[in-house]
Scaffold this motif. Structure first.
Motif, PDB file in Angstrom:
ATOM      1  N   LEU A  32     -39.475  29.915  92.209  1.00 19.30           N
ATOM      2  CA  LEU A  32     -40.025  28.231  91.203  1.00 19.30           C
ATOM      3  C   LEU A  32     -38.469  27.406  91.511  1.00 19.30           C
ATOM      4  O   LEU A  32     -39.069  26.067  91.620  1.00 19.30           O
ATOM      5  CB  LEU A  32     -40.312  28.297  90.499  1.00 19.30           C
ATOM      6  N   GLN A  33     -37.449  27.217  92.045  1.00 18.44           N
ATOM      7  CA  GLN A  33     -36.271  26.568  92.045  1.00 18.44           C
ATOM      8  C   GLN A  33     -36.114  26.111  91.172  1.00 18.44           C
ATOM      9  O   GLN A  33     -36.191  24.415  91.442  1.00 18.44           O
ATOM     10  CB  GLN A  33     -37.216  26.104  93.767  1.00 18.44           C
ATOM     11  N   ILE A  34     -36.100  26.342  89.853  1.00 20.70           N
ATOM     12  CA  ILE A  34     -35.723  25.466  88.943  1.00 20.70           C
ATOM     13  C   ILE A  34     -34.289  25.686  88.736  1.00 20.70           C
ATOM     14  O   ILE A  34     -33.889  25.119  88.027  1.00 20.70           O
ATOM     15  CB  ILE A  34     -36.554  26.069  87.757  1.00 20.70           C
ATOM     16  N   ILE A  35     -34.064  27.406  88.580  1.00 21.67           N
ATOM     17  CA  ILE A  35     -32.999  27.396  88.250  1.00 21.67           C
ATOM     18  C   ILE A  35     -31.709  28.038  89.268  1.00 21.67           C
ATOM     19  O   ILE A  35     -32.426  28.760  90.193  1.00 21.67           O
ATOM     20  CB  ILE A  35     -32.743  28.837  86.915  1.00 21.67           C
ATOM     21  N   ALA A  36     -30.833  27.535  89.837  1.00 21.96           N
ATOM     22  CA  ALA A  36     -29.474  27.583  89.577  1.00 21.96           C
ATOM     23  C   ALA A  36     -28.662  28.979  89.688  1.00 21.96           C
ATOM     24  O   ALA A  36     -28.562  28.506  88.437  1.00 21.96           O
ATOM     25  CB  ALA A  36     -29.008  26.853  90.951  1.00 21.96           C
ATOM     26  N   SER A  37     -28.158  30.326  89.348  1.00 28.33           N
ATOM     27  CA  SER A  37     -27.428  30.777  89.806  1.00 28.33           C
ATOM     28  C   SER A  37     -26.570  31.821  90.190  1.00 28.33           C
ATOM     29  O   SER A  37     -27.143  32.076  91.395  1.00 28.33           O
ATOM     30  CB  SER A  37     -28.346  32.054  88.667  1.00 28.33           C
ATOM     31  N   GLY A  38     -25.473  31.642  90.221  1.00 29.44           N
ATOM     32  CA  GLY A  38     -23.676  32.434  91.203  1.00 29.44           C
ATOM     33  C   GLY A  38     -24.749  33.523  91.856  1.00 29.44           C
ATOM     34  O   GLY A  38     -25.582  34.596  90.557  1.00 29.44           O
ATOM     35  N   LEU A  39     -25.086  34.322  92.485  1.00 29.04           N
ATOM     36  CA  LEU A  39     -25.159  35.809  92.822  1.00 29.04           C
ATOM     37  C   LEU A  39     -23.587  36.311  93.042  1.00 29.04           C
ATOM     38  O   LEU A  39     -23.805  37.012  92.677  1.00 29.04           O
ATOM     39  CB  LEU A  39     -26.002  35.286  94.117  1.00 29.04           C
ATOM     40  N   THR A  40     -23.461  35.885  94.174  1.00 25.15           N
ATOM     41  CA  THR A  40     -21.786  37.286  94.625  1.00 25.15           C
ATOM     42  C   THR A  40     -21.156  36.141  95.018  1.00 25.15           C
ATOM     43  O   THR A  40     -21.753  34.855  95.661  1.00 25.15           O
ATOM     44  CB  THR A  40     -22.413  38.398  94.822  1.00 25.15           C
ATOM     45  N   THR A  41     -19.768  36.858  95.461  1.00 22.17           N
ATOM     46  CA  THR A  41     -19.564  35.964  96.635  1.00 22.17           C
ATOM     47  C   THR A  41     -18.797  37.620  97.473  1.00 22.17           C
ATOM     48  O   THR A  41     -18.403  38.760  96.872  1.00 22.17           O
ATOM     49  CB  THR A  41     -17.817  35.860  95.676  1.00 22.17           C
ATOM     50  N   VAL A  59     -36.551  33.221 101.338  1.00 26.49           N
ATOM     51  CA  VAL A  59     -35.226  32.164 101.081  1.00 26.49           C
ATOM     52  C   VAL A  59     -36.555  30.807 101.998  1.00 26.49           C
ATOM     53  O   VAL A  59     -36.310  31.187 103.215  1.00 26.49           O
ATOM     54  CB  VAL A  59     -34.099  32.279 102.085  1.00 26.49           C
ATOM     55  N   GLU A  60     -36.137  29.649 101.844  1.00 28.48           N
ATOM     56  CA  GLU A  60     -37.130  28.747 102.173  1.00 28.48           C
ATOM     57  C   GLU A  60     -36.153  27.827 102.805  1.00 28.48           C
ATOM     58  O   GLU A  60     -36.232  27.340 104.215  1.00 28.48           O
ATOM     59  CB  GLU A  60     -37.091  27.616 101.030  1.00 28.48           C
ATOM     60  N   LYS A  61     -34.264  27.817 101.855  1.00 29.95           N
ATOM     61  CA  LYS A  61     -33.436  27.081 103.051  1.00 29.95           C
ATOM     62  C   LYS A  61     -32.189  27.604 102.452  1.00 29.95           C
ATOM     63  O   LYS A  61     -32.417  27.413 101.788  1.00 29.95           O
ATOM     64  CB  LYS A  61     -33.111  25.094 102.429  1.00 29.95           C
ATOM     65  N   ILE A  62     -31.365  27.414 103.336  1.00 26.42           N
ATOM     66  CA  ILE A  62     -29.377  27.680 103.183  1.00 26.42           C
ATOM     67  C   ILE A  62     -28.862  26.458 103.391  1.00 26.42           C
ATOM     68  O   ILE A  62     -29.031  25.584 104.136  1.00 26.42           O
ATOM     69  CB  ILE A  62     -29.497  28.900 103.723  1.00 26.42           C
ATOM     70  N   ILE A  63     -28.450  26.029 101.605  1.00 28.50           N
ATOM     71  CA  ILE A  63     -27.428  24.957 101.573  1.00 28.50           C
ATOM     72  C   ILE A  63     -26.064  25.536 101.809  1.00 28.50           C
ATOM     73  O   ILE A  63     -25.215  25.960 101.248  1.00 28.50           O
ATOM     74  CB  ILE A  63     -27.865  24.658 100.562  1.00 28.50           C
ATOM     75  N   VAL A  64     -25.081  25.025 102.854  1.00 28.16           N
ATOM     76  CA  VAL A  64     -23.911  25.146 103.044  1.00 28.16           C
ATOM     77  C   VAL A  64     -23.098  23.586 102.878  1.00 28.16           C
ATOM     78  O   VAL A  64     -23.833  22.865 102.702  1.00 28.16           O
ATOM     79  CB  VAL A  64     -23.772  24.946 104.397  1.00 28.16           C
ATOM     80  N   GLY A  65     -22.677  24.202 102.015  1.00 27.25           N
ATOM     81  CA  GLY A  65     -21.118  22.531 101.204  1.00 27.25           C
ATOM     82  C   GLY A  65     -20.112  22.166 102.587  1.00 27.25           C
ATOM     83  O   GLY A  65     -20.366  22.947 103.312  1.00 27.25           O
ATOM     84  N   LEU A  66     -20.500  20.900 102.298  1.00 25.31           N
ATOM     85  CA  LEU A  66     -20.047  19.957 103.661  1.00 25.31           C
ATOM     86  C   LEU A  66     -18.312  19.074 102.695  1.00 25.31           C
ATOM     87  O   LEU A  66     -18.800  18.731 102.127  1.00 25.31           O
ATOM     88  CB  LEU A  66     -21.361  18.692 103.520  1.00 25.31           C
ATOM     89  N   PRO A  67     -17.571  20.547 103.562  1.00 21.64           N
ATOM     90  CA  PRO A  67     -16.499  19.550 102.500  1.00 21.64           C
ATOM     91  C   PRO A  67     -15.713  18.492 103.522  1.00 21.64           C
ATOM     92  O   PRO A  67     -15.720  18.175 104.831  1.00 21.64           O
ATOM     93  CB  PRO A  67     -15.320  20.259 103.139  1.00 21.64           C
ATOM     94  N   LYS A  68     -15.926  17.269 102.389  1.00 20.29           N
ATOM     95  CA  LYS A  68     -15.069  16.383 102.799  1.00 20.29           C
ATOM     96  C   LYS A  68     -14.056  15.749 102.677  1.00 20.29           C
ATOM     97  O   LYS A  68     -13.514  16.141 101.459  1.00 20.29           O
ATOM     98  CB  LYS A  68     -15.958  14.900 102.779  1.00 20.29           C
TER      99      LYS A  68
END
Length: 136
Positions: free
Chosen positions: A22-31, A50-59
């Motif tokens: 439901l895209q309500i709670i974010a949880s760690g999955l693994t490394t 999976v609807e979308k993959i969000i990739v961190g943008l390091p600045k």
């Protein structure tokens, strides 16, 4: 609905976090080891919606791209060709590692557990995902 999945990409390891359906709670999955990341993602997305993959943008602090962006761009090209049916979005990841480390301290984890870089990466991915969800 389908899950959102976030990556805190690193050259050695990548932290991964997901939402519930439901895209309500974010949880760690693994490394996972970054060398095995694409294989992991193909397997995971074949089992989970999976609807979308969000990739961190390091600045950097001056808003320029981090040195690791070169490696991330290379990975993103592979990801897009291997899993073309899932959209990819970037999201600012500044300070997530520091925030992850602080959250480990705040939650009372021992010094030994706080030295677990894989756990820091997973928490960082969760923070990226939570921030992304809050921005919507």
């Amino acid at each position: 609905m389908a899950r959102l999945l976030a990556l805190d990409y690193g050259t050695k390891r990548t932290g991964i976090a997901v939402t519930d359906e439901l895209q309500i709670i974010a949880s760690g999955l693994t490394t996972v080891n970054t060398s095995e990341l694409l294989t992991f993602l193909k397997q995971y997305t074949s089992k989970e919606s999976v609807e979308k993959i969000i990739v961190g943008l390091p600045k950097q602090m001056d808003n320029t791209a981090s040195e690791s962006e070169v490696y991330i761009q290379k990975f993103l090209r592979k990801l897009d060709s291997e899993i073309p049916n899932i959209s990819i979005e970037r999201f600012d990841e500044r300070f997530t590692s520091k925030m992850a480390f602080q959250s480990m301290i705040d939650s009372g984890l021992s010094k030994k557990k706080r030295q677990n870089k894989a756990l820091v990466d997973e928490i960082s991915a969760t923070l990226i995902l939570q921030s992304y969800m809050s921005s919507l």
